[in-house]
Design a protein around this motif. Structure first.
Motif, PDB file in Angstrom:
ATOM      1  N   TYR A 146       5.204   2.467   1.201  1.00  0.00           N
ATOM      2  CA  TYR A 146       5.955   2.190  -0.019  1.00  0.00           C
ATOM      3  C   TYR A 146       7.450   2.129   0.262  1.00  0.00           C
ATOM      4  O   TYR A 146       7.973   2.793   1.164  1.00  0.00           O
ATOM      5  CB  TYR A 146       5.647   3.258  -1.071  1.00  0.00           C
ATOM      6  CG  TYR A 146       6.282   3.009  -2.415  1.00  0.00           C
ATOM      7  CD1 TYR A 146       6.044   1.824  -3.101  1.00  0.00           C
ATOM      8  CD2 TYR A 146       7.123   3.959  -2.997  1.00  0.00           C
ATOM      9  CE1 TYR A 146       6.625   1.589  -4.326  1.00  0.00           C
ATOM     10  CE2 TYR A 146       7.709   3.731  -4.233  1.00  0.00           C
ATOM     11  CZ  TYR A 146       7.459   2.546  -4.891  1.00  0.00           C
ATOM     12  OH  TYR A 146       8.043   2.312  -6.105  1.00  0.00           O
ATOM     13  N   GLU A 147       8.164   1.371  -0.548  1.00  0.00           N
ATOM     14  CA  GLU A 147       9.565   1.050  -0.286  1.00  0.00           C
ATOM     15  C   GLU A 147      10.477   2.278  -0.229  1.00  0.00           C
ATOM     16  O   GLU A 147      11.535   2.233   0.403  1.00  0.00           O
ATOM     17  CB  GLU A 147      10.081   0.086  -1.350  1.00  0.00           C
ATOM     18  CG  GLU A 147      10.092   0.672  -2.761  1.00  0.00           C
ATOM     19  CD  GLU A 147      10.630  -0.304  -3.788  1.00  0.00           C
ATOM     20  OE1 GLU A 147      11.224  -1.310  -3.394  1.00  0.00           O
ATOM     21  OE2 GLU A 147      10.451  -0.036  -4.977  1.00  0.00           O
ATOM     22  N   SER A 151       0.848  -1.203   0.000  1.00  0.00           N
ATOM     23  CA  SER A 151       0.000   0.000   0.000  1.00  0.00           C
ATOM     24  C   SER A 151       0.878   1.245   0.000  1.00  0.00           C
ATOM     25  O   SER A 151       2.045   1.206   0.411  1.00  0.00           O
ATOM     26  CB  SER A 151      -0.926  -0.010   1.213  1.00  0.00           C
ATOM     27  OG  SER A 151      -0.206  -0.283   2.405  1.00  0.00           O
ATOM     28  N   PRO A 152       0.340   2.372  -0.446  1.00  0.00           N
ATOM     29  CA  PRO A 152       1.176   3.563  -0.667  1.00  0.00           C
ATOM     30  C   PRO A 152       1.815   4.125   0.599  1.00  0.00           C
ATOM     31  O   PRO A 152       2.933   4.638   0.534  1.00  0.00           O
ATOM     32  CB  PRO A 152       0.208   4.569  -1.299  1.00  0.00           C
ATOM     33  CG  PRO A 152      -1.158   4.059  -1.004  1.00  0.00           C
ATOM     34  CD  PRO A 152      -1.042   2.576  -0.919  1.00  0.00           C
ATOM     35  N   ASN A 173       5.112  -4.297  -2.130  1.00  0.00           N
ATOM     36  CA  ASN A 173       5.646  -3.005  -2.555  1.00  0.00           C
ATOM     37  C   ASN A 173       6.941  -3.150  -3.345  1.00  0.00           C
ATOM     38  O   ASN A 173       7.260  -2.314  -4.197  1.00  0.00           O
ATOM     39  CB  ASN A 173       5.897  -2.111  -1.335  1.00  0.00           C
ATOM     40  CG  ASN A 173       4.645  -1.387  -0.885  1.00  0.00           C
ATOM     41  OD1 ASN A 173       3.674  -1.281  -1.617  1.00  0.00           O
ATOM     42  ND2 ASN A 173       4.674  -0.884   0.341  1.00  0.00           N
ATOM     43  N   TYR A 221       3.444  -4.128  -6.867  1.00  0.00           N
ATOM     44  CA  TYR A 221       3.216  -2.687  -6.841  1.00  0.00           C
ATOM     45  C   TYR A 221       2.244  -2.416  -5.708  1.00  0.00           C
ATOM     46  O   TYR A 221       1.564  -3.322  -5.213  1.00  0.00           O
ATOM     47  CB  TYR A 221       2.637  -2.172  -8.171  1.00  0.00           C
ATOM     48  CG  TYR A 221       1.564  -3.034  -8.774  1.00  0.00           C
ATOM     49  CD1 TYR A 221       0.264  -3.066  -8.252  1.00  0.00           C
ATOM     50  CD2 TYR A 221       1.837  -3.843  -9.879  1.00  0.00           C
ATOM     51  CE1 TYR A 221      -0.716  -3.867  -8.804  1.00  0.00           C
ATOM     52  CE2 TYR A 221       0.859  -4.651 -10.434  1.00  0.00           C
ATOM     53  CZ  TYR A 221      -0.414  -4.659  -9.896  1.00  0.00           C
ATOM     54  OH  TYR A 221      -1.382  -5.463 -10.437  1.00  0.00           O
ATOM     55  N   PHE A 222       2.205  -1.183  -5.264  1.00  0.00           N
ATOM     56  CA  PHE A 222       1.241  -0.858  -4.220  1.00  0.00           C
ATOM     57  C   PHE A 222      -0.111  -0.546  -4.845  1.00  0.00           C
ATOM     58  O   PHE A 222      -0.212  -0.136  -6.000  1.00  0.00           O
ATOM     59  CB  PHE A 222       1.726   0.303  -3.353  1.00  0.00           C
ATOM     60  CG  PHE A 222       1.765   1.641  -4.034  1.00  0.00           C
ATOM     61  CD1 PHE A 222       0.601   2.373  -4.248  1.00  0.00           C
ATOM     62  CD2 PHE A 222       2.975   2.200  -4.448  1.00  0.00           C
ATOM     63  CE1 PHE A 222       0.634   3.612  -4.865  1.00  0.00           C
ATOM     64  CE2 PHE A 222       3.014   3.436  -5.062  1.00  0.00           C
ATOM     65  CZ  PHE A 222       1.840   4.146  -5.270  1.00  0.00           C
TER      66      PHE A 222
END
Length: 665
Positions: A286-287, A282-283, A325, A329-330
């Motif tokens: 994020y990484e 989730s955003p 993430n 992808y988020f």
């Protein structure tokens, strides 16, 4: 050539030789009947579920989101014509041993719960077939194990004892169900493992959450993506409350999760390189900010086990594993992070007020502190959403790349089974001395402890007046410590350790027990760990898990001993990484249930209770100079070649003990 036709009974000195001959003859007659997997249509799934409801009434419950929760269907009269109403029903299958754990009983409420989702995106086709085939395999194995046990414990058992204690074997054809499982390369040890999963867990399956999308072979449900439809980490704007729970797919999953306390879950997708991915996805986390989940250590180890047991074949690669993430992808409103954090990361949960399908009550997305703490891992089966290499049932549980049966369905069957195995640790006593191998301690469709074990020994003839006991540990990746305990039965009458095989004892109930000496290592690794089972079984054919040994000095004057083995596992899961976001300790049921004895959650009648130590079912050792008299309600195990029997008086056994030398790890 050895003839497979016998016309006379064989007496005890020849029973082992005869057993080998029969086994060889039976193997010669087995013709391969392996199933080449194909993708099931919506109507085929519907028919199969209906058949299972009739065929396995004590193992399954079948409903729909429409029947159970009053949800409308998505679609029109042109969709899912096999359904009596308009649109497509959202089927929900529950697998549980309802004889051993009746609905609403204490043991039923405490069952560890597992969830499998086959298709959130309708055009990602492998998942529904994979979870349906896994369900069928479990149902067949549990039913087979139950029927074999029933036939072996009736008065017309295949084995009997004469007054002199000599064994005689009657003749019977090999069980059809066991033959069918053997054709898939599933031996008796694996069959018992599958049966254990059915009788000691509750598995809830939604084959096609996006029922309309699956019928239409469309990703979305009427143009809305169900995997962006959950109330977690949505955009911070006033309209976001109306942009979740818009689909019947997401509402179905929401209702199912609200009713249970899932610890492990799999949601099977496609359209990406093969990946097993876990939180975060989730955003907020994020990484670029370097955050991992508070449960990252446990999730990483479990995902690695999925990758290993999933295996590979031909030109494919094993599942890569890591946070969503990083590897995928988020997403905003994703199911995976919602199922993991919706009950504790409240800052990112916003109640939903959708307008579709006549609306959905806001309180349905207000969650208690217990419901949403599951490891819900994302499986991306392949880049191709409708891949050709599905595999077959041949050598099904073998992940080796050279196994002819491997394919996308095969390996996701194995992933699903692994999720069910790891959801709760278990310990089982498997052998006494060198010559007494004990049958399985979990018998499906049994209303009592038919798997309870009793062995009879002649203490005056044992070497050094000792008893060696072997036990195995499952449902765990690392085994931190094992112990063996024993006590005189007279000292522990009415305790859980003596009388109730469906509940775990507490240490307070073991106050009268004495710790036995462990031979060799007191720690190891589970069957599905990166290193495999350690210490490995030296004899084979007993268990696929690690085998530990302990030795008991038989006290003088004791007529019956109660023996219990215990294990403490996966203790590193209690540690959160330094870069955990948010900065809290592990929050999942999975990590806490085996590391935190104060962890207790209740919701909708379901219970999750943490503990540090996991105990085997008790073994009763009848100690006497002559044949002991024992209760007729429990089976007596005499030697490695004898199955369980019911009898009132049996001859004692003089074990052939090996010296108590340390075993190498």
């Amino acid at each position: 050539m050895i003839s497979c036709r016998w016309t006379t009974r064989l007496t005890a000195p020849f029973h082992l030789f005869a057993w080998v001959i029969l086994l060889c003859c039976q193997l010669q007659t087995v013709e391969s009947n392996n199933k080449a997997y194909k993708l099931y249509s919506s109507s085929e799934i519907h028919v199969m579920l209906d058949e299972w409801e009739t065929k396995y009434p004590n193992l399954v419950r079948l409903t729909t989101a429409q029947e159970a929760y009053g949800l409308p269907t998505a679609g029109s009269s042109d969709d899912c014509p096999f359904y009596e109403g308009n649109g497509c029903p959202n089927a929900i299958l529950t697998i549980q041993d309802y004889v051993k754990h009746p609905e609403g009983s204490k043991s039923s409420n405490a069952l560890p719960e597992v969830f499998w989702s086959g298709s959130v995106h309708g055009n990602e086709r492998v998942g529904p077939t994979a979870v349906m085939e896994t369900a069928l395999l479990l149902l067949e194995a549990a039913t087979c194990e139950s029927s074999l046990h029933v036939s072996s414990t009736r008065s017309s058992s295949s084995y009997s004892y004469s007054s002199t204690g000599k064994q005689k074997r009657t003749h019977h054809a090999r069980s059809t169900c066991r033959t069918k499982l053997a054709e898939s390369g599933i031996d008796h040890v694996q069959q018992r493992w599958l049966a254990r999963l059915v009788s000691t867990r509750r598995i809830v399956i939604v084959p096609t959450a996006n029922a309309l999308g699956y019928f239409q072979d469309e990703r979305t449900e009427d143009g809305i993506d169900p995997n962006r439809d959950f109330p977690y980490d949505l955009p911070d704007d006033p309209s976001s409350s109306s942009s979740c729970m818009q689909t019947i797919a997401s509402r179905t999953l929401n209702e199912v999760f609200r009713e249970h306390l899932f610890q492990m879950a799999l949601t099977i997708h496609a359209g990406h390189d093969p990946v097993v991915a876990y939180n975060w996805g989730s955003p907020t986390w994020y990484e670029d900010d370097g955050y991992v989940s508070p449960d990252d250590l446990a999730q990483h180890q479990i995902a690695a086990a999925y990758s290993k047991y999933g295996g590979t074949w031909a030109d494919t690669i094993p599942y890569e594993y890591g946070p969503m993430n990083d590897l995928v992808y988020f997403v905003e409103g994703g199911m995976e992070d919602w199922a993991y954090a919706g009950s504790w990361d409240k800052e990112r949960v916003k109640p939903c007020e959708p307008t579709t399908f006549g609306g959905y009550p806001l309180e349905k997305t207000v969650y208690n502190n217990s419901t949403l703490r599951a490891f819900n891992m994302l499986v991306e089966t392949s880049l191709d959403k409708n891949p050709p290499s599905l595999g077959s049932s041949e050598d099904l549980l073998n992940q080796d790349e050279y196994s002819d049966g491997n394919g996308h369905v095969s390996r996701n069957i194995r992933l699903s089974l692994l999720a069910a195995d790891l959801v709760e640790p278990y310990v089982s006593i498997v052998q006494v001395n060198d010559d007494i191998i004990l049958p399985h301690d979990v018998i499906p469709l049994s209303s009592n402890c038919d798997g309870a074990k009793i062995v009879a020994v002649n203490a005056s003839e044992t070497l050094w007046n000792t008893l060696d006991v072997a036990f195995s540990v499952g449902g765990a990746l690392s085994i931190d410590n094992v112990e063996l305990w024993f006590a005189s039965k007279e000292d522990i009458v009415s305790t859980t350790a003596n009388s109730d095989c469906l509940e775990q004892p507490t240490f307070s109930e073991l106050q009268s027990f004495t710790q036995a000496s462990i031979l060799g290592t007191t720690s190891g690794t589970g069957r599905f760990s990166s290193n495999g089972a350690s210490p490995a079984s030296e004899t084979g054919g007993i268990t696929d898990g690690p085998v530990f040994w302990g030795t008991i000095e038989i006290p003088n004057g004791v007529s019956e001993l109660i023996v219990v083995a215990s294990a403490r596992v996966d203790q590193d899961w209690k540690n959160a990484p330094d870069n955990a976001g948010p900065d809290v300790q592990p929050q999942s049921h999975m990590a806490n249930v085996r590391t935190n004895p104060n962890w207790r959650h209740e919701s909708e009648g379901k219970v999750v209770q943490g503990r540090l130590d996991w105990f085997s079912q008790p073994l009763t050792v009848a100690v006497a100079d002559n044949g002991p008299t024992v209760p007729t309600s429990a089976p007596i195990f005499i030697a490695s070649s004898a199955p369980s029997m019911t009898t009132s008086t049996v001859p004692s056994v003089t074990p052939s003990l090996r010296p108590p030398v340390a075993l190498s790890p």
